[in-house]
Design a protein around this motif. Structure first.
Motif, mmCIF file in Angstrom:
data_model
loop_
_atom_site.group_PDB
_atom_site.id
_atom_site.type_symbol
_atom_site.label_atom_id
_atom_site.label_comp_id
_atom_site.label_asym_id
_atom_site.label_seq_id
_atom_site.Cartn_x
_atom_site.Cartn_y
_atom_site.Cartn_z
ATOM 1 N N ILE A 147 38.230 55.872 33.153
ATOM 2 C CA ILE A 147 38.113 54.421 32.987
ATOM 3 C C ILE A 147 39.438 53.835 32.538
ATOM 4 C CG2 ILE A 147 37.107 52.651 31.487
ATOM 5 C CD1 ILE A 147 34.446 54.039 31.733
ATOM 6 N N ASN A 148 40.101 54.511 31.598
ATOM 7 C CA ASN A 148 41.390 54.001 31.121
ATOM 8 C C ASN A 148 42.450 54.048 32.218
ATOM 9 O OD1 ASN A 148 40.281 53.562 28.607
ATOM 10 N ND2 ASN A 148 41.003 55.486 27.739
ATOM 11 N N SER A 149 42.449 55.109 33.021
ATOM 12 C CA SER A 149 43.401 55.181 34.141
ATOM 13 C C SER A 149 43.136 54.061 35.140
ATOM 14 C CB SER A 149 43.287 56.539 34.840
ATOM 15 O OG SER A 149 43.626 57.588 33.959
ATOM 16 N N ALA A 150 41.849 53.848 35.440
ATOM 17 C CA ALA A 150 41.487 52.773 36.364
ATOM 18 C C ALA A 150 41.890 51.419 35.800
ATOM 19 C CB ALA A 150 39.984 52.806 36.628
ATOM 20 N N ALA A 151 41.704 51.242 34.496
ATOM 21 C CA ALA A 151 42.058 49.965 33.866
ATOM 22 C C ALA A 151 43.562 49.718 33.937
ATOM 23 C CB ALA A 151 41.589 49.953 32.415
ATOM 24 N N VAL A 152 44.356 50.751 33.681
ATOM 25 C CA VAL A 152 45.820 50.596 33.741
ATOM 26 C C VAL A 152 46.242 50.183 35.148
ATOM 27 C CG1 VAL A 152 48.012 51.823 33.616
ATOM 28 C CG2 VAL A 152 46.292 52.170 31.840
ATOM 29 N N ILE A 153 45.625 50.775 36.160
ATOM 30 C CA ILE A 153 45.953 50.414 37.545
ATOM 31 C C ILE A 153 45.587 48.961 37.814
ATOM 32 C CG2 ILE A 153 45.321 50.822 39.950
ATOM 33 C CD1 ILE A 153 45.013 53.785 39.223
ATOM 34 N N MET A 154 44.375 48.583 37.425
ATOM 35 C CA MET A 154 43.918 47.228 37.707
ATOM 36 C C MET A 154 44.763 46.203 36.952
ATOM 37 S SD MET A 154 39.972 45.854 37.694
ATOM 38 C CE MET A 154 39.366 47.073 38.833
ATOM 39 N N ILE A 155 45.089 46.494 35.705
ATOM 40 C CA ILE A 155 45.925 45.585 34.909
ATOM 41 C C ILE A 155 47.296 45.419 35.557
ATOM 42 C CG2 ILE A 155 47.111 45.324 32.693
ATOM 43 C CD1 ILE A 155 44.671 46.804 31.446
ATOM 44 N N SER A 156 47.860 46.524 36.031
ATOM 45 C CA SER A 156 49.178 46.473 36.670
ATOM 46 C C SER A 156 49.149 45.618 37.924
ATOM 47 C CB SER A 156 49.647 47.890 37.017
ATOM 48 O OG SER A 156 49.691 48.707 35.863
ATOM 49 N N VAL A 157 48.111 45.795 38.742
ATOM 50 C CA VAL A 157 47.989 45.012 39.973
ATOM 51 C C VAL A 157 47.841 43.533 39.644
ATOM 52 C CG1 VAL A 157 46.524 44.553 41.975
ATOM 53 C CG2 VAL A 157 47.060 46.906 41.343
ATOM 54 N N PHE A 158 46.983 43.214 38.671
ATOM 55 C CA PHE A 158 46.736 41.815 38.330
ATOM 56 C C PHE A 158 47.976 41.156 37.738
ATOM 57 C CE2 PHE A 158 41.958 42.826 37.708
ATOM 58 C CZ PHE A 158 41.778 42.754 39.080
ATOM 59 N N LEU A 159 48.651 41.844 36.821
ATOM 60 C CA LEU A 159 49.840 41.255 36.200
ATOM 61 C C LEU A 159 50.965 41.073 37.212
ATOM 62 C CD1 LEU A 159 50.076 42.966 32.688
ATOM 63 C CD2 LEU A 159 49.404 40.627 33.222
ATOM 64 N N ALA A 160 51.021 41.945 38.208
ATOM 65 C CA ALA A 160 52.073 41.821 39.215
ATOM 66 C C ALA A 160 51.986 40.496 39.949
ATOM 67 C CB ALA A 160 52.000 42.982 40.202
ATOM 68 N N PHE A 161 50.785 39.906 40.034
ATOM 69 C CA PHE A 161 50.621 38.657 40.766
ATOM 70 C C PHE A 161 51.172 37.459 39.998
ATOM 71 C CE2 PHE A 161 48.164 41.179 43.534
ATOM 72 C CZ PHE A 161 48.085 40.490 44.734
ATOM 73 N N VAL A 162 51.606 37.680 38.772
ATOM 74 C CA VAL A 162 52.340 36.623 38.069
ATOM 75 C C VAL A 162 53.647 36.336 38.798
ATOM 76 C CG1 VAL A 162 53.463 36.012 35.882
ATOM 77 C CG2 VAL A 162 51.274 37.208 35.861
#
Length: 759
Positions: free
Chosen positions: A640-655
Motif C-alpha cells: 500500500i505504501n509503495s502504491a501510495a508513493v507512486i500515486m503521489i508522485s504521478v499526481f504531484l507531477a501534474f503541478v
C-alpha cells in the motif's frame, strides 16, 4: 476472473494485439474527428444564462466572447494619444476587425471608447468581440488576433492581450508532467521489485489503457459537453490508479512464483484473487465518479463519464493485458537474486518482516495514543476547509510571462481591478418608459457601493434590447464583487423594475461563476450522501459488517476534508503558491468540490478494500480480531505504501502542467492519497479496529440472511495465500466466533516469530 485470466495467458499474443488495435484505432479516429471541448458553465434557468441569451438575441454576435487588446507606453512623456501610437494601433485594430472570427472592435480612439484610456494617458485598451463564445472559437482564429496585435509592438510600446479566447493560444501540455510522473513511478517499482521487466509492466499497462481512454475522451467530446481539462484529469487519474492496480496484481503474481507455482498458474491466480479486488476497487471509483450525474449539469456529466471511461479501461487492462504480459516475461518477474534463491532453496512463503511487522505490532500495543495522534493531524489539516471560498480564478493567476497575465495587470494598474471582470446588465425594452427607467438605473448604479463606473445604455438595432456595463471597484475573483452581484439582484434592480416593465438580468464572468457555484453548493449534500451510501452498501456486501462501512465513510470524509484544507491553504491563501509556480492566491473553482469528492472517495476506497480484505481473510480463518488486524496490516502496508508513493508522485507531477485547475487536482489528490495511506489506513484504521475488537465484524443475523453473498477473493484462494497465517496458531477450538483470544504473551510471541523469520 480465473477463466478470463486463463484465456489471456493462453492467447497472450492475441490479447496484446487486441489492446494495441484498440489503442491505434481510437487514436486514429480521435485524430480524424478532432477535439470539441466545451467549458460551458451556464446552467439553464440561471440569471446569468438569461443575460447571455438576451445579448445573443438582441445584438447578433455581442453574446460572443469579449477579449481585450491592451497597450502601454513606457518612458518619460509617453502617451497612448501620441500621433504615432494612435496611427499604429488604429491600423492594427482595423486589421483585427476584418478577421472572419471577429464581430466588432471598440477602439479607445472612437467616440464610444473614450473611457478606455487611463487617466494618466499611458494605458489604453480595445474590446474585441468574437462571433462565438470561447468554446466555439478555433484556436487558429484566436492566434490570428494575437499575431496581428503583437505586430504593432515597438520600442516603448507594449501590446498585450487578455480574455478567454486569447487564453486558448496559451496551450497547456501535460507531457512533461506525464514523463516526470512515469519516471518516478518506474524508480519506485524497480526498488520494490528489483526486476526491470516486472517494473515495466505496470507502466506499460497504464500507458496503453490511458492512451486509449484519452482518445476515447476526444471522441466523447463530439457527442456531449466535455470540459477541456477532462483529458488531463483522466490521464492524471488513469496513470495513478492504472499503475497501482497493476502493482497489486504483479505483487501477487510474484508471491505465487516464489511459492513455486508455474508462471501461467501464478498469473491466473493473481488475477483470480487480487484481480477481483482490483475490479471491486475500480467499481467503487466509477460509482463515485458517476455520482456526479445526479447533479444534472452537462458540464459535470462529461467529466464524470470521461473519468469513468479511463478507470474502466485501466481495470480492463489490468485483468487482461497484464496477465498476458506476465506470462510473456516468465520468471523474469523475479529479480536475479530471487530466481537464484528459488533455484537453490526451493519455494518459500513470503513473510512480512522488518518495519512492516514491527509497525503492525507497535500499532497493536498503542492504539489509543496513535489513534489520537492521527485524529489530531487530520483535524488540523482540515481546518482551512471552513474558509473555502468558491469563485473564479482569473487570468491574474496565470504565469507572469503570459500575455494574458500581463494584459490583466496593465488593465488593473491603469483602470482599477474591476475592469478585468465587468458585469453586464441586460433587459428587454418595450417603450419610452423603459428607456427612462434604464437612464435612471444608470444614475442609481453610479452611486451604488462597490461600483466604479457605469456605461450609458447601449440599444440593439431593433430597440427592443439594451445593456449597461458595470465596472466594479474590486477584482472579478474577490468576495466584494460577488457581494455586489447579490446587492444588485436583491436591492438595486428590484427597485428599478418596480415602476417599469424592465426585467434586468445580471451577467458577466463573476455572475456566471456565482450562479454555477450556488447550484453546486445546493446539490452537494445530496451528491455526497449518494456517494457515501453506495460505497457503504458495497463494503457491507463485501465484508459482511456494519462497522467496516461506517468507518470507511468517516475516513473518506476525513481524507476529503483534509485534502481540501491543503488546497485552500495553497491556492486560496497563497501559502507557497508562488514558489510552486502556481500564481497568486485566488478562490477555488466552483466545480472542484464535486469532482474532487468523486475522485477522492473512489481512491480512498481502494486502500480500504486492499487493507481490510486481507484482515477479513484472516478473520474468517482464525476468528481473532487482533491477529486479523495485525496480520492484515503487516502483509499489506508495504505494498500500500509503495502504491501510495507512486500515486503521489504521478499526481504531484501534474503541478508541472501549467494549468491551475489541473494543479489543484494534482495537489488535492496527492494530499488525500498521502494522508489516506500513511495516516488513515496504516494508523487510524488499525488503531480503531484494535479498540473495537470483535465489534468490527458484527452484522445482525437477519440482515446477514437477506444480503447477497459476494467475495472479493474466492474462498479457494485463501488456502494458498501464504504469509504470516502459516506461522500463527489458529484460534482455540472453544473460542467464540467473535472472541479476541490473543493475550499479551501470545502477541509478543507472534511478533517475535514474525520478526525472527525476517531476520
Amino acid at each position: 476472473m480465473a477463466a478470463l485470466a486463463r484465456w489471456c495467458v493462453r492467447h497472450r499474443l492475441l490479447a496484446v494485439l487486441l489492446w494495441l488495435l484498440a489503442l491505434g484505432g481510437a487514436t486514429t479516429a480521435a485524430a480524424v474527428a478532432g477535439s470539441a471541448y466545451s467549458n460551458d458553465y451556464e446552467v439553464p434557468g440561471t440569471e446569468s444564462g438569461r443575460a447571455t441569451q438576451l445579448l445573443d438575441k438582441g445584438f447578433h454576435g455581442l453574446g460572443g466572447d469579449s477579449d481585450t487588446v491592451v497597450w502601454h507606453t513606457a518612458g518619460p512623456g509617453g502617451s497612448v494619444r501620441a500621433a504615432d501610437v494612435e496611427r499604429t494601433m488604429t491600423g492594427a485594430l482595423g486589421k483585427i476587425a476584418d478577421l472572419p472570427a471577429v464581430a466588432s472592435v471598440t477602439s479607445p480612439y472612437d467616440s464610444q471608447g473614450a473611457s478606455q484610456v487611463s487617466r494618466d494617458g499611458r494605458t489604453a485598451y480595445a474590446t474585441v468581440t468574437f462571433r462565438e463564445q470561447a468554446d466555439d472559437i478555433d484556436r487558429a482564429d484566436a492566434q490570428r488576433v494575437v499575431d496581428t496585435a503583437k505586430a504593432a509592438e515597438s520600442h516603448g510600446l507594449e501590446v498585450e492581450l487578455g480574455g478567454t479566447a486569447i487564453g486558448l493560444t496559451e496551450s497547456k501540455s501535460a507531457q512533461v508532467a506525464e514523463i516526470v510522473g512515469i519516471a518516478v513511478a518506474a524508480v519506485v517499482l524497480f526498488l520494490a521489485f528489483g526486476s526491470l521487466a516486472a517494473s515495466a509492466l505496470p507502466i506499460a499497462t497504464a500507458l496503453v489503457s490511458v492512451g486509449t481512454a484519452y482518445a476515447g475522451i476526444v471522441l466523447l467530446g463530439q457527442v456531449m459537453t466535455v470540459a477541456d481539462f477532462a483529458p488531463m484529469l483522466g490521464t492524471l487519474i488513469g496513470l495513478g490508479v492504472g499503475i497501482d492496480y497493476a502493482l497489486f496484481i504483479v505483487t501477487r503474481h510474484r508471491k505465487g512464483l516464489k511459492r513455486g507455482l508455474p508462471v501461467a498458474e501464478a498469473a491466473e491466480r493473481a488475477v483470480a484473487t487480487t484481480g477481483r479486488a482490483v475490479v471491486f476497487a475500480g467499481a467503487t471509483v466509477c460509482i463515485a465518479l458517476l455520482g456526479m450525474l445526479i447533479l444534472r449539469l452537462s458540464f459535470l456529466n462529461g467529466v464524470a463519464i470521461a473519468a469513468s471511461l479511463t478507470v474502466v479501461l485501466t481495470v480492463a487492462a489490468s485483468v487482461t493485458l497484464l496477465p498476458a504480459l506476465l506470462s510473456w516475461i516468465g520468471p523474469r518477474a523475479l529479480s536475479r537474486r530471487e530466481r537464484r534463491g528459488l533455484a537453490e532453496h526451493g519455494p518459500a512463503p513470503e513473510l512480512p518482516t522488518g518495519l512492516a511487522a514491527r509497525w503492525a505490532a507497535f500499532v497493536e500495543r498503542h492504539p489509543k495514543l496513535l489513534g489520537a495522534a492521527a485524529v489530531l493531524v487530520m483535524a488540523v489539516l482540515a481546518l482551512p476547509t471552513f474558509a473555502l471560498h468558491l469563485g473564479t480564478s482569473d487570468q491574474g493567476n496565470n504565469p507572469a510571462s503570459a500575455t494574458t497575465r500581463q494584459a490583466y495587470d496593465l488593465l488593473a494598474d491603469g483602470f482599477g481591478p474591476g475592469v478585468n471582470g465587468p458585469l453586464t446588465l441586460v433587459s428587454e425594452v418595450y417603450g419610452a418608459g423603459d428607456r427612462n427607467a434604464l437612464n435612471d438605473l444608470g444614475t442609481t448604479l453610479r452611486s451604488t457601493e462597490g461600483v466604479a463606473s457605469v456605461s450609458p445604455a447601449t440599444y440593439a438595432e431593433s430597440g427592443r434590447t439594451a445593456f449597461l456595463t458595470v465596472v466594479p471597484d474590486s477584482a472579478p475573483q474577490s468576495k466584494e464583487t460577488s457581494d455586489l452581484v447579490d446587492r444588485l439582484r436583491d436591492d438595486v434592480l428590484p427597485a428599478a423594475e418596480a415602476d417599469s416593465s424592465l426585467d434586468v438580468a445580471v451577467g458577466g464572468v463573476t455572475a456566471s461563476y456565482d450562479d454555477f457555484a450556488e447550484i453546486i453548493v445546493a446539490k452537494l449534500p445530496l451528491f455526497v450522501g449518494v456517494v457515501i451510501g453506495l460505497g457503504c452498501v458495497l463494503l457491507l456486501l463485501a465484508f459482511r459488517s456494519v462497522g467496516i462501512p461506517l468507518k470507511a465513510a468517516v475516513m473518506n470524509v476525513a481524507a476529503v476534508a483534509s485534502a481540501f484544507g491543503v488546497v485552500v491553504a495553497i491556492f486560496q491563501w497563497g501559502w507557497g503558491s508562488e514558489l510552486l509556480g502556481l500564481g497568486a492566491a485566488g478562490p477555488i473553482e466552483p466545480f472542484l468540490p464535486v469532482i474532487m469528492v468523486s475522485v477522492l472517495f473512489g481512491l480512498s476506497m481502494d486502500y480500504q478494500v486492499f487493507l481490510v480484505s486481507r484482515m477479513y481473510e484472516e478473520w474468517l480463518e482464525t476468528g481473532d480480531n487482533r491477529r486479523a488486524v495485525r496480520v492484515g496490516l503487516a502483509e499489506t502496508s508495504r505494498v500500500i505504501n509503495s502504491a501510495a508513493v507512486i500515486m503521489i508522485s504521478v499526481f504531484l507531477a501534474f503541478v508541472l502542467s501549467g494549468d491551475r485547475v489541473i494543479a489543484m487536482f494534482g495537489i488535492a489528490l496527492a494530499a488525500a492519497v498521502a494522508l489516506d495511506a500513511f495516516v488513515l489506513r496504516t494508523l487510524l484504521v488499525p488503531a480503531l479496529m484494535h479498540m473495537l475488537g470483535g465489534a468490527n465484524w458484527w452484522l445482525p443475523r437477519r440482515l446477514d440472511r437477506l444480503l447477497p453473498r459476494i467475495s472479493i477473493e474466492p474462498p479457494e484462494s485463501r488456502s494458498d495465500a501464504g504469509g504470516v497465517r502459516a506461522t500463527i496458531p489458529r484460534r482455540r477450538a472453544n473460542a467464540a466466533p467473535h472472541e479476541d483470544v490473543s493475550g499479551p504473551e501470545e502477541q509478543e510471541r507472534d511478533v517475535r516469530d514474525i520478526a525472527g523469520r525476517g531476520r
